[in-house]
Enzyme design. Structure first.
Site, PDB file in Angstrom:
ATOM      1  N   ASP A  89      31.722  58.529  33.531  1.00  0.00           N
ATOM      2  CA  ASP A  89      32.517  57.425  32.664  1.00  0.00           C
ATOM      3  C   ASP A  89      31.327  56.428  32.754  1.00  0.00           C
ATOM      4  O   ASP A  89      30.833  55.940  31.707  1.00  0.00           O
ATOM      5  CB  ASP A  89      33.592  57.149  33.161  1.00  0.00           C
ATOM      6  CG  ASP A  89      34.925  58.041  32.897  1.00  0.00           C
ATOM      7  OD1 ASP A  89      34.373  58.866  31.927  1.00  0.00           O
ATOM      8  OD2 ASP A  89      35.847  57.809  33.152  1.00  0.00           O
ATOM      9  N   ARG A  97      41.228  46.287  44.254  1.00  0.00           N
ATOM     10  CA  ARG A  97      40.812  45.762  42.987  1.00  0.00           C
ATOM     11  C   ARG A  97      40.613  44.331  43.035  1.00  0.00           C
ATOM     12  O   ARG A  97      39.356  43.904  42.180  1.00  0.00           O
ATOM     13  CB  ARG A  97      41.858  46.129  41.750  1.00  0.00           C
ATOM     14  CG  ARG A  97      41.781  47.758  41.489  1.00  0.00           C
ATOM     15  CD  ARG A  97      40.753  48.566  41.550  1.00  0.00           C
ATOM     16  NE  ARG A  97      40.991  49.742  41.251  1.00  0.00           N
ATOM     17  CZ  ARG A  97      40.056  50.906  41.749  1.00  0.00           C
ATOM     18  NH1 ARG A  97      39.392  50.440  42.733  1.00  0.00           N
ATOM     19  NH2 ARG A  97      40.209  51.917  41.103  1.00  0.00           N
ATOM     20  N   ASP A 131      44.605  49.608  36.549  1.00  0.00           N
ATOM     21  CA  ASP A 131      43.146  48.934  36.864  1.00  0.00           C
ATOM     22  C   ASP A 131      42.856  47.907  36.107  1.00  0.00           C
ATOM     23  O   ASP A 131      41.995  46.862  36.348  1.00  0.00           O
ATOM     24  CB  ASP A 131      42.311  49.893  37.285  1.00  0.00           C
ATOM     25  CG  ASP A 131      42.659  50.782  38.684  1.00  0.00           C
ATOM     26  OD1 ASP A 131      43.229  50.194  39.434  1.00  0.00           O
ATOM     27  OD2 ASP A 131      42.066  51.685  38.919  1.00  0.00           O
ATOM     28  N   SER A 172      42.463  63.549  39.282  1.00  0.00           N
ATOM     29  CA  SER A 172      41.892  62.209  39.206  1.00  0.00           C
ATOM     30  C   SER A 172      42.167  61.627  40.459  1.00  0.00           C
ATOM     31  O   SER A 172      43.408  61.376  40.903  1.00  0.00           O
ATOM     32  CB  SER A 172      42.635  61.378  38.049  1.00  0.00           C
ATOM     33  OG  SER A 172      41.952  60.056  38.000  1.00  0.00           O
TER      34      SER A 172
END
Length: 429
Positions: A33, A115, A144, A199
């Site tokens: 990605d 994060r 996210d 994932s």
């Protein structure tokens, strides 16, 4: 312009300034990605792309050479690799442990804690490089995107934020195959796996799994295929594992008699907990964007550390403080889950938690056995447990007769109400 500078030089400088490209900071993992995003940013916005990889304990085979080569081949002008594992453990994980912050009673905030730190580092490098934008590869359905962007907005509201997966008119890749083809068209032919798998998000604290059979809540997880850090309890040894943790002011300082940094303790607890089937949870959680999602989380070391910390607080904190902390824990977990780490409320919550930890010092012994964490004795110089008071014998600090007056006063509202009801009944007869 200085009159001493030649005219030709002035023209050249003006043209150079005019032609200088704006810089964008890309949160880079080296995966498909974010690799595809590099040429896309250059092609779509004509940015100079600077990649930033933040190491929060992914434990993946990432080396400077591999990442640098991949980023360069994809068109990035520079790559930063930032190791923030210790900062993550000490300044983000431990405030959550101290608070007992658990989202919806199960999720130990593994991704949510990391994060804001990543966002902070992205902003720091954006300032250093004079960048005008930050780009991330989070999708438009997940949490996210919110966590990254709220962190960036709180620390650098002037920076632009680019989220390709939400820019559907410009980002027209909707599959891994499309991304691979896009990369090839731009001269990037790298060995990306096309196999479909879970994932995952991994850091020092945990690893999460989503996708495949987990998308159907009626199906059991395929643990044999899925688990990375752990074994299931039935496959754990038939023998108990004894551990001893020592804390100072709420912070773990040693494991089994060996002094270690917080990050080192978590790593070792991940190994010990994983071997004993500790900390595997299968949950359906409520995402910030409104949908429910199912995931399996492995948090072996974190589960042990949270339990040990709770055991010590049982001894050291008074009842009123404990009650307040429990109420705060749920709210703090939600604030962090929603990406509001850098908010005034979260700052105030962390300050309160820090004040409660000044007496959370002592030793906690535990036994690990087939998914269970079993108490094995807790001691603290700040323990409020008084054996004389707790025993059935009469101690110096407690006179049993005093309980009569206490019960009379404590139960006064109930007594008054009962008498009022009795009088009403009598008057109605």
């Amino acid at each position: 312009m200085n009159a001493d500078v030649p005219k030709d030089t002035c023209v050249y400088m003006k043209e150079a300034i005019k032609m200088a490209k704006e810089k964008v900071i890309l949160a880079y993992s080296g995966g498909l990605d974010t690799t595809a995003i590099i040429p896309w940013l250059r092609e779509t916005f004509d940015y100079e792309v600077i990649c930033v990889c933040i190491n929060v304990g992914q434990e993946e085979e990432i080396t400077d050479d591999n990442l640098q080569e991949r980023a360069s081949l994809s068109g990035a002008s520079k790559l930063y690799i930032e190791d923030v594992v210790d900062e993550f453990a000490e300044e983000y994980v431990m405030p959550c442990v101290g608070a007992g912050a658990v989202y919806e009673h199960k999720y130990l905030l593994g991704t949510a804690m990391a994060r804001p730190l990543i966002a902070k580092k992205l902003v720091e490098i954006a300032r250093k490089e004079g960048a005008s934008a930050i780009c991330h590869g989070a999708t438009g359905k997940g949490n996210d995107q919110i966590r990254f962007e709220l962190g960036i907005k709180a620390l650098a509201p002037d920076l632009k934020i680019i989220a390709p997966w939400r820019m559907t008119e410009l980002w027209q890749m909707d599959s891994r195959e499309a991304e691979v083809e896009y990369c090839k068209q731009h001269g990037i032919d790298l060995p990306f796996s096309m196999g479909k798998g879970y994932s995952r998000d991994r850091n020092l604290w945990h690893i999460s799994h989503e996708g495949l059979e987990l998308e159907d809540p009626s199906k059991a997880p395929n643990y044999d295929k899925m688990l990375v850090l752990s074994v299931t309890p039935e496959k754990a040894p038939d023998k108990m594992t004894d551990i001893t943790l020592n804390f100072e002011k709420g912070i773990p300082v040693s494991l089994n008699g060996k002094s270690m940094k917080v990050a080192e303790i978590i790593k070792e607890l991940n190994t010990l907990g994983g071997q004993n089937g500790i900390g595997i949870i299968d949950i359906v959680e409520n995402r910030v964007v409104g949908m429910k999602s199912r995931g399996v989380y492995e948090t072996p070391g974190g589960t042990i550390l949270m339990e040990a910390h709770d055991q010590l607080e049982e001894l050291c904190l008074d009842r009123a403080t404990m009650e307040c902390k429990k109420k705060l824990a749920s709210q703090m977990a939600q604030v962090i889950y929603e990406g509001k780490w850098f908010s005034p409320l979260c700052d105030a919550m962390r300050a309160f938690v820090a004040s409660t930890q000044q007496v959370v010092t002592g030793e906690v012994k535990l036994k690990l056995y087939k998914g269970n964490i079993i108490k094995n004795g807790t001691t603290s110089p700040y323990s409020l447990y008084n054996e004389s008071l707790a025993s059935f014998t009469t101690g110096d600090l407690y006179d049993h007769h005093d309980a009569s007056g206490f019960i009379t006063l404590f139960g006064l509202p109930e007594t008054v109400r009962a008498k009022v009801l009795q009088n009403v009944e009598v008057n109605q007869q």
